[in-house]
Design an enzyme around this catalytic site. Structure first.
Site, PDB file in Angstrom:
ATOM      1  N   PRO A   1       0.794  -1.234   0.000  1.00 55.36           N
ATOM      2  CA  PRO A   1       0.000   0.000   0.000  1.00 55.36           C
ATOM      3  C   PRO A   1       0.830   1.290   0.000  1.00 55.36           C
ATOM      4  CG  PRO A   1       0.054  -0.934   2.193  1.00 55.36           C
ATOM      5  CD  PRO A   1       0.779  -1.906   1.302  1.00 55.36           C
ATOM      6  N   CYS A   2       1.450   1.581  -1.129  1.00 57.40           N
ATOM      7  CA  CYS A   2       2.282   2.774  -1.244  1.00 57.40           C
ATOM      8  C   CYS A   2       1.471   4.055  -1.063  1.00 57.40           C
ATOM      9  CB  CYS A   2       3.034   2.780  -2.566  1.00 57.40           C
ATOM     10  SG  CYS A   2       1.998   2.556  -4.027  1.00 57.40           S
TER      11      CYS A   2
END
Length: 185
Positions: free
Chosen positions: A138-139
């Site tokens: 989950p950048c």
């Protein structure tokens, strides 16, 4: 290794997923059209062939669709095959993958957590920009210093990052005020 992919529709547009024998190898966040999503995936996996996803990938697709409606989804158990990565990027991806739903951090905080020098925050940003499986890693939960939203290379740029954080319950006002326009590529 043979790669396969599928394009699918979500509540926010068309996404694409690529896989091989080791798990998910590529994921493209929603784009306005199925063609754009497929082309974005093929830029990363030019040898991939479109195929019906096996049951494990069907489950990941279902999870992604639910996530884009705001349902709390945990991708931690999804197998990924990121291909060859440098040690630092591997460590960054593992750290960011452990962030929970709605949990945000900064590039600098990730660097510090990995016992890297402060200037490594830029390398953390490069790892996020190169992330082959956004959403699964989950950048979008990693921001710039002082809570600024930072860049985002997905279609819609930083506004997509704002939307994803809002879906996770991160206060919209805190992310909207710092959003920057980005380029979708």
């Amino acid at each position: 290794m043979a790669h396969h992919y599928q394009v699918f529709e979500t509540a926010t547009g068309f996404a694409a997923i690529g896989w091989g024998t080791g798990g998910v190898t590529s994921f493209r966040l929603p784009a306005p059209t199925a063609r754009e999503a497929g082309q974005a995936l093929l830029r990363r996996l030019p040898d991939a062939r479109r195929a019906e996803p096996p049951p494990g990938m069907c489950e990941v697709i279902d999870m992604a669709c639910r996530c884009f409606t705001g349902e709390r989804v945990d991708f931690a158990a999804v197998p990924v095959d990121l291909g060859p990565q440098g040690d630092f990027f591997t460590r960054v991806y593992a750290h960011v993958r452990a962030l929970g739903w709605g949990e945000v951090t900064t590039y600098g905080a990730v660097a510090r957590a990995l016992d890297a020098a402060p200037e490594a925050a830029r390398a953390v940003g490069q790892a996020m920009a190169s992330n082959p499986v956004p959403l699964i890693i989950p950048c979008h939960r990693v921001r710039a210093a002082n809570g600024r939203i930072g860049g985002f290379s997905a279609p819609g740029g930083s506004l997509s990052k704002v939307h994803m954080l809002t879906l996770e319950g991160v206060e919209r006002a805190s992310v909207e005020a710092t959003a920057q326009m980005g380029f979708g590529f």
